[in-house]
Design a protein around this motif. Structure first.
Motif, PDB file in Angstrom:
ATOM      1  N   PHE A 236     -35.881 -17.179 -26.919  1.00 23.42           N
ATOM      2  CA  PHE A 236     -36.636 -16.499 -27.971  1.00 23.42           C
ATOM      3  C   PHE A 236     -36.188 -15.041 -28.099  1.00 23.42           C
ATOM      4  CE2 PHE A 236     -39.459 -19.862 -26.326  1.00 23.42           C
ATOM      5  CZ  PHE A 236     -39.664 -20.576 -27.488  1.00 23.42           C
ATOM      6  N   GLY A 237     -35.925 -14.397 -26.947  1.00 21.17           N
ATOM      7  CA  GLY A 237     -35.449 -13.014 -26.996  1.00 21.17           C
ATOM      8  C   GLY A 237     -34.104 -12.904 -27.688  1.00 21.17           C
ATOM      9  N   ALA A 238     -33.155 -13.811 -27.342  1.00 23.44           N
ATOM     10  CA  ALA A 238     -31.836 -13.785 -27.974  1.00 23.44           C
ATOM     11  C   ALA A 238     -31.948 -14.048 -29.470  1.00 23.44           C
ATOM     12  CB  ALA A 238     -30.928 -14.813 -27.317  1.00 23.44           C
ATOM     13  N   TYR A 239     -32.785 -15.008 -29.836  1.00 26.29           N
ATOM     14  CA  TYR A 239     -32.963 -15.342 -31.257  1.00 26.29           C
ATOM     15  C   TYR A 239     -33.538 -14.158 -32.038  1.00 26.29           C
ATOM     16  CZ  TYR A 239     -34.656 -17.861 -35.388  1.00 26.29           C
ATOM     17  OH  TYR A 239     -34.908 -18.261 -36.681  1.00 26.29           O
ATOM     18  N   LEU A 240     -34.583 -13.533 -31.516  1.00 27.26           N
ATOM     19  CA  LEU A 240     -35.237 -12.444 -32.238  1.00 27.26           C
ATOM     20  C   LEU A 240     -34.347 -11.205 -32.322  1.00 27.26           C
ATOM     21  CD1 LEU A 240     -38.857 -12.799 -30.823  1.00 27.26           C
ATOM     22  CD2 LEU A 240     -38.065 -13.366 -33.130  1.00 27.26           C
ATOM     23  N   VAL A 241     -33.598 -10.910 -31.238  1.00 25.65           N
ATOM     24  CA  VAL A 241     -32.684  -9.765 -31.280  1.00 25.65           C
ATOM     25  C   VAL A 241     -31.620  -9.983 -32.358  1.00 25.65           C
ATOM     26  CG1 VAL A 241     -30.852  -8.589 -30.002  1.00 25.65           C
ATOM     27  CG2 VAL A 241     -33.055  -9.027 -28.904  1.00 25.65           C
ATOM     28  N   ALA A 242     -31.052 -11.190 -32.424  1.00 21.32           N
ATOM     29  CA  ALA A 242     -30.034 -11.470 -33.438  1.00 21.32           C
ATOM     30  C   ALA A 242     -30.620 -11.397 -34.842  1.00 21.32           C
ATOM     31  CB  ALA A 242     -29.421 -12.850 -33.190  1.00 21.32           C
ATOM     32  N   GLU A 243     -31.821 -11.931 -35.029  1.00 19.98           N
ATOM     33  CA  GLU A 243     -32.432 -11.898 -36.352  1.00 19.98           C
ATOM     34  C   GLU A 243     -32.746 -10.468 -36.774  1.00 19.98           C
ATOM     35  OE1 GLU A 243     -33.169 -14.370 -38.610  1.00 19.98           O
ATOM     36  OE2 GLU A 243     -31.943 -15.685 -37.354  1.00 19.98           O
ATOM     37  N   ARG A 244     -33.147  -9.613 -35.834  1.00 21.16           N
ATOM     38  CA  ARG A 244     -33.413  -8.212 -36.172  1.00 21.16           C
ATOM     39  C   ARG A 244     -32.130  -7.503 -36.607  1.00 21.16           C
ATOM     40  NH1 ARG A 244     -38.226  -5.745 -34.574  1.00 21.16           N
ATOM     41  NH2 ARG A 244     -39.876  -7.295 -34.870  1.00 21.16           N
ATOM     42  N   MET A 245     -30.977  -7.977 -36.115  1.00 21.10           N
ATOM     43  CA  MET A 245     -29.685  -7.399 -36.488  1.00 21.10           C
ATOM     44  C   MET A 245     -29.081  -8.130 -37.695  1.00 21.10           C
ATOM     45  SD  MET A 245     -28.197  -7.000 -32.615  1.00 21.10           S
ATOM     46  CE  MET A 245     -26.717  -6.094 -33.078  1.00 21.10           C
ATOM     47  N   HIS A 246     -29.907  -8.962 -38.345  1.00 21.11           N
ATOM     48  CA  HIS A 246     -29.484  -9.735 -39.522  1.00 21.11           C
ATOM     49  C   HIS A 246     -28.267 -10.615 -39.187  1.00 21.11           C
ATOM     50  CE1 HIS A 246     -32.284  -7.387 -41.926  1.00 21.11           C
ATOM     51  NE2 HIS A 246     -31.741  -6.285 -41.434  1.00 21.11           N
ATOM     52  N   ALA A 247     -28.273 -11.161 -37.972  1.00 20.62           N
ATOM     53  CA  ALA A 247     -27.234 -12.084 -37.529  1.00 20.62           C
ATOM     54  C   ALA A 247     -27.865 -13.455 -37.325  1.00 20.62           C
ATOM     55  CB  ALA A 247     -26.575 -11.574 -36.250  1.00 20.62           C
ATOM     56  N   SER A 248     -27.090 -14.392 -36.795  1.00 24.09           N
ATOM     57  CA  SER A 248     -27.555 -15.765 -36.627  1.00 24.09           C
ATOM     58  C   SER A 248     -28.296 -15.923 -35.314  1.00 24.09           C
ATOM     59  CB  SER A 248     -26.367 -16.741 -36.681  1.00 24.09           C
ATOM     60  OG  SER A 248     -26.793 -18.048 -36.380  1.00 24.09           O
ATOM     61  N   GLY A 249     -29.606 -16.111 -35.394  1.00 21.30           N
ATOM     62  CA  GLY A 249     -30.369 -16.413 -34.194  1.00 21.30           C
ATOM     63  C   GLY A 249     -30.015 -17.775 -33.617  1.00 21.30           C
ATOM     64  N   ILE A 250     -29.534 -18.676 -34.468  1.00 18.54           N
ATOM     65  CA  ILE A 250     -29.121 -20.007 -34.023  1.00 18.54           C
ATOM     66  C   ILE A 250     -27.950 -19.898 -33.050  1.00 18.54           C
ATOM     67  CG2 ILE A 250     -28.187 -22.213 -34.814  1.00 18.54           C
ATOM     68  CD1 ILE A 250     -29.563 -21.484 -37.562  1.00 18.54           C
ATOM     69  N   LEU A 251     -26.904 -19.174 -33.478  1.00 18.10           N
ATOM     70  CA  LEU A 251     -25.741 -18.992 -32.615  1.00 18.10           C
ATOM     71  C   LEU A 251     -26.098 -18.165 -31.380  1.00 18.10           C
ATOM     72  CD1 LEU A 251     -22.980 -18.344 -35.290  1.00 18.10           C
ATOM     73  CD2 LEU A 251     -23.241 -20.371 -33.869  1.00 18.10           C
ATOM     74  N   ALA A 252     -27.040 -17.246 -31.522  1.00 20.71           N
ATOM     75  CA  ALA A 252     -27.468 -16.453 -30.367  1.00 20.71           C
ATOM     76  C   ALA A 252     -28.105 -17.347 -29.312  1.00 20.71           C
ATOM     77  CB  ALA A 252     -28.454 -15.370 -30.812  1.00 20.71           C
ATOM     78  N   ALA A 253     -28.928 -18.307 -29.734  1.00 24.10           N
ATOM     79  CA  ALA A 253     -29.571 -19.218 -28.784  1.00 24.10           C
ATOM     80  C   ALA A 253     -28.533 -20.096 -28.088  1.00 24.10           C
ATOM     81  CB  ALA A 253     -30.600 -20.085 -29.507  1.00 24.10           C
ATOM     82  N   VAL A 254     -27.544 -20.594 -28.854  1.00 23.63           N
ATOM     83  CA  VAL A 254     -26.479 -21.410 -28.258  1.00 23.63           C
ATOM     84  C   VAL A 254     -25.670 -20.583 -27.256  1.00 23.63           C
ATOM     85  CG1 VAL A 254     -24.347 -22.668 -28.736  1.00 23.63           C
ATOM     86  CG2 VAL A 254     -26.317 -22.958 -30.236  1.00 23.63           C
ATOM     87  N   ALA A 255     -25.263 -19.370 -27.671  1.00 21.15           N
ATOM     88  CA  ALA A 255     -24.477 -18.503 -26.779  1.00 21.15           C
ATOM     89  C   ALA A 255     -25.271 -18.130 -25.534  1.00 21.15           C
ATOM     90  CB  ALA A 255     -24.047 -17.241 -27.533  1.00 21.15           C
ATOM     91  N   ALA A 256     -26.578 -17.925 -25.687  1.00 21.43           N
ATOM     92  CA  ALA A 256     -27.415 -17.602 -24.527  1.00 21.43           C
ATOM     93  C   ALA A 256     -27.438 -18.767 -23.543  1.00 21.43           C
ATOM     94  CB  ALA A 256     -28.836 -17.270 -24.989  1.00 21.43           C
ATOM     95  N   GLY A 257     -27.501 -19.997 -24.054  1.00 21.56           N
ATOM     96  CA  GLY A 257     -27.497 -21.163 -23.176  1.00 21.56           C
ATOM     97  C   GLY A 257     -26.189 -21.312 -22.422  1.00 21.56           C
ATOM     98  N   ILE A 258     -25.056 -21.146 -23.122  1.00 19.01           N
ATOM     99  CA  ILE A 258     -23.753 -21.251 -22.456  1.00 19.01           C
ATOM    100  C   ILE A 258     -23.600 -20.143 -21.411  1.00 19.01           C
ATOM    101  CG2 ILE A 258     -21.252 -21.128 -22.811  1.00 19.01           C
ATOM    102  CD1 ILE A 258     -21.674 -22.375 -25.549  1.00 19.01           C
ATOM    103  N   THR A 259     -24.033 -18.926 -21.752  1.00 24.57           N
ATOM    104  CA  THR A 259     -23.974 -17.824 -20.786  1.00 24.57           C
ATOM    105  C   THR A 259     -24.846 -18.109 -19.575  1.00 24.57           C
ATOM    106  OG1 THR A 259     -23.664 -16.292 -22.648  1.00 24.57           O
ATOM    107  CG2 THR A 259     -24.246 -15.335 -20.524  1.00 24.57           C
ATOM    108  N   MET A 260     -26.000 -18.727 -19.801  1.00 24.57           N
ATOM    109  CA  MET A 260     -26.897 -19.060 -18.697  1.00 24.57           C
ATOM    110  C   MET A 260     -26.249 -20.041 -17.727  1.00 24.57           C
ATOM    111  SD  MET A 260     -29.900 -18.219 -17.630  1.00 24.57           S
ATOM    112  CE  MET A 260     -31.088 -18.756 -16.413  1.00 24.57           C
ATOM    113  N   SER A 261     -25.424 -20.951 -18.244  1.00 31.27           N
ATOM    114  CA  SER A 261     -24.746 -21.898 -17.363  1.00 31.27           C
ATOM    115  C   SER A 261     -23.774 -21.184 -16.437  1.00 31.27           C
ATOM    116  CB  SER A 261     -24.011 -22.956 -18.195  1.00 31.27           C
ATOM    117  OG  SER A 261     -22.917 -22.395 -18.896  1.00 31.27           O
ATOM    118  N   TYR A 262     -23.150 -20.096 -16.910  1.00 33.60           N
ATOM    119  CA  TYR A 262     -22.264 -19.306 -16.046  1.00 33.60           C
ATOM    120  C   TYR A 262     -23.058 -18.433 -15.091  1.00 33.60           C
ATOM    121  CZ  TYR A 262     -18.181 -20.710 -18.741  1.00 33.60           C
ATOM    122  OH  TYR A 262     -17.178 -21.451 -19.327  1.00 33.60           O
TER     123      TYR A 262
END
Length: 558
Positions: A236-262
């Motif tokens: 939710f934090g990654a999604y909201l930060v991206a949306e506040r920057m007028h970027a894709s919260g969808i891609l932010a959530a995916v990237a956050a998940g992949i980063t979490m695996s590392y």
């Protein structure tokens, strides 16, 4: 007239009934004949709730999107096998990006041609939201069909990335429907910004949270439950930060998940935390997926009424046209997917033969190609996305064909699930796929390295603890522990290839005996607690120790 308090209580009762329906659906699928998809049962239970309550829940599309999409995409990214994702990145990108655009164009024009009353932009939106596949549906179906492991990794990677690409295309199409304009140049530039900043936001938020959490844990220790709550808040934090920057919260959530695996590979979390966190996320995933399909069933009466009105505008009075549209779109999606897989495979084989200077090489069996097309089952992401369609246009008029779009998307989900559930086991039945030797070799190598590290750690610990234990106790204890690791290192995993399978069978048999023994241990402890021979606190402590060991053995058995 109902008071606001009574209205709120009614809504709470409906939500609780939906959660109970999700629980009931899991048991009903075990009682019903095999092959009936879980979403179908959940939709039926949702329709029953609508009949009982007499009114539906009013959905806020943006709030619905925020609650359901980020955690599901985050979990997909977290659990995707990263090795397979990078190894087959070309094939995955062809499916996740190229196939999505091919599907949006092909299916969009097909839908608009069949239903002229649906504007082209709305038809493209429907095609875009139908392009993502569901890894959970494919995974559950794969348990009954012999899908090769590498193909499963490709399908999982595709499902992860095409969730993002499909939802981004969906938002572009919805924006075009709202404004009535679309510029390819502007859309391309916007997409670059959405993707780059969205991915950076997901990576940045997860990395920053992991760093801060690591510093706090190393200094003050790890509080119980806190890391699990943090992992729930990250998407939710990654999604909201991206949306506040007028970027894709969808891609932010995916990237956050992949980063979490590392981040998880750093091994900062305690073993008990990892076990509890896995259980919590499994529950979240099961609940969110189930609630979405129950919610669809609960909304179904209103959707059917709105879809009938849209159907009348297209010149068709008979409601059976809805069934015809749904099947036509479903078969169109399968055909588009098959064409894309066949064409990209031909190109890949041609390039490989040009590099090798040989023939076309070995081609996959046609049944495997058709299985890849059928495996594109739609699911929770499609449903969550289509339910976020705006209720009205900027001028206040109702969004064109909204209910018809939701109904068609829901019907295609069910048809694709049924087609995959029925078709894949029959299509792949009798086929045998060789096990990939590379994965088995990696497992054997990892076991040897882990056993060597364990023996070295035991020897160091024996020296460090020499003053704290009796001279006769520590060497005996160290010898017992080292003996286990020496068996793994020198006997089982260093044996000749023809003997390794024998030792694997021994391990499986030992694991089954250990599980039986632990069940007896647990029942004995429960019996002592029931007869008040030990306290409840002691019983819970001992049972938890057994549960942790059993969870490890059960995970190894999968």
């Amino acid at each position: 007239m109902a008071s606001p308090y009574n209205a709120r209580m009614d809504s709470i009762e409906i939500v609780l009934a939906m959660l109970l329906a999700v629980i009931a659906s899991a048991y009903m699928t075990r009682m019903l004949p095999a092959g009936i998809p879980l979403p179908l049962v959940q939709i039926g239970l949702g329709a029953g709730i609508a009949a009982w309550s007499g009114h539906g829940i009013q959905l806020d599309p943006e709030l619905f999107f925020l609650l359901f999409i980020p955690p599901l995409l985050f979990l997909d990214g977290w659990r995707i096998p990263n090795t397979g994702l990078f190894r087959d990145r070309v094939v995955i990108l062809e499916l996740a990006l190229g196939l999505v655009i091919f599907t949006v164009l092909g299916a969009g024009y097909l839908i608009h041609w069949m239903i002229p009353a649906m504007p082209l932009a709305v038809a493209f939106a429907l095609a875009a939201i139908l392009s993502p596949t569901d890894p959970i549906a494919v995974g559950s179906i794969a348990s009954r069909a012999p899908i090769p492991k590498r193909l499963m990794h490709i399908l999982e990677g595709e499902a992860l990335l095409n969730d993002a690409s499909g939802l981004v295309c969906f938002r572009f199409a919805v924006a075009a429907a709202l404004t009535g304009t679309f510029s390819l140049t502007s859309a391309s530039l916007t997409f670059v910004w959405l993707a780059a900043v969205g991915i950076a936001a997901g990576v940045g938020v997860t990395s920053a949270v992991a760093w801060l959490q690591g510093r706090l844990t190393s200094r003050y220790g790890e509080p119980s439950g806190s890391p699990i709550l943090v992992s729930l808040l990250i998407p939710f934090g990654a999604y909201l930060v991206a949306e506040r920057m007028h970027a894709s919260g969808i891609l932010a959530a995916v990237a956050a998940g992949i980063t979490m695996s590392y981040v998880e590979l750093g091994g900062q979390a305690l073993a008990a935390t990892r076990i509890q966190r896995t259980a919590v996320w499994d529950t979240v995933q099961f609940t969110l997926n189930g609630v979405m399909f129950v919610l669809l069933g609960e909304q179904l009466p209103d959707i059917l009424r709105g879809a009938s009105e849209s159907l009348e505008q297209s010149g068709h009075i008979n409601s059976w046209w809805l069934v015809l549209y749904a099947f036509a779109i479903s078969f169109g999606l399968i055909a588009l997917r098959f064409l894309w897989v066949w064409a990209t495979l031909r190109v890949t084989l041609y390039r490989r033969s040009r590099r090798a200077g040989a023939g076309n090489g070995e081609r996959p069996h046609w049944r495997l190609l058709l299985a890849t097309a059928l495996a594109g089952a739609r699911g929770a992401i499609t449903l969550a996305g289509v339910l976020t369609l705006p209720l009205a246009l900027p001028d206040g008029d109702p969004f064109p064909a909204r209910d018809l779009t939701i109904l068609l998307a829901s019907s295609v989900i069910l048809i694709s699930l049924l087609a995959a559930s029925i078709g894949l086991p029959r299509l792949l039945g009798g086929m045998h796929f060789p096990e990939e030797p590379a994965e088995r070799q990696q497992e054997d190598m990892a076991r040897r390295q882990a056993a060597s590290a364990a023996i070295a750690a035991i020897e160091r610990a024996e020296l460090a603890l020499a003053d704290a234990h009796h001279p006769d106790v520590l060497p005996q204890a160290a010898a017992r522990v080292i003996a286990l690791y020496e068996y793994r290192l020198n006997v089982a995993w260093s044996a000749e290839d023809q003997n390794k399978e024998h030792f694997r069978k021994l391990d499986r048999a030992e694991r089954e005996l250990r599980l039986a023994a632990m069940e007896a241990e647990r029942q004995a402890i429960f019996d002592l607690a029931r007869h008040h021979h030990i306290s409840d606190e002691t019983a819970r402590k001992l049972v938890r120790e057994i549960d942790l060991v059993e969870a490890r053995h059960q995970k190894q058995a999968k």
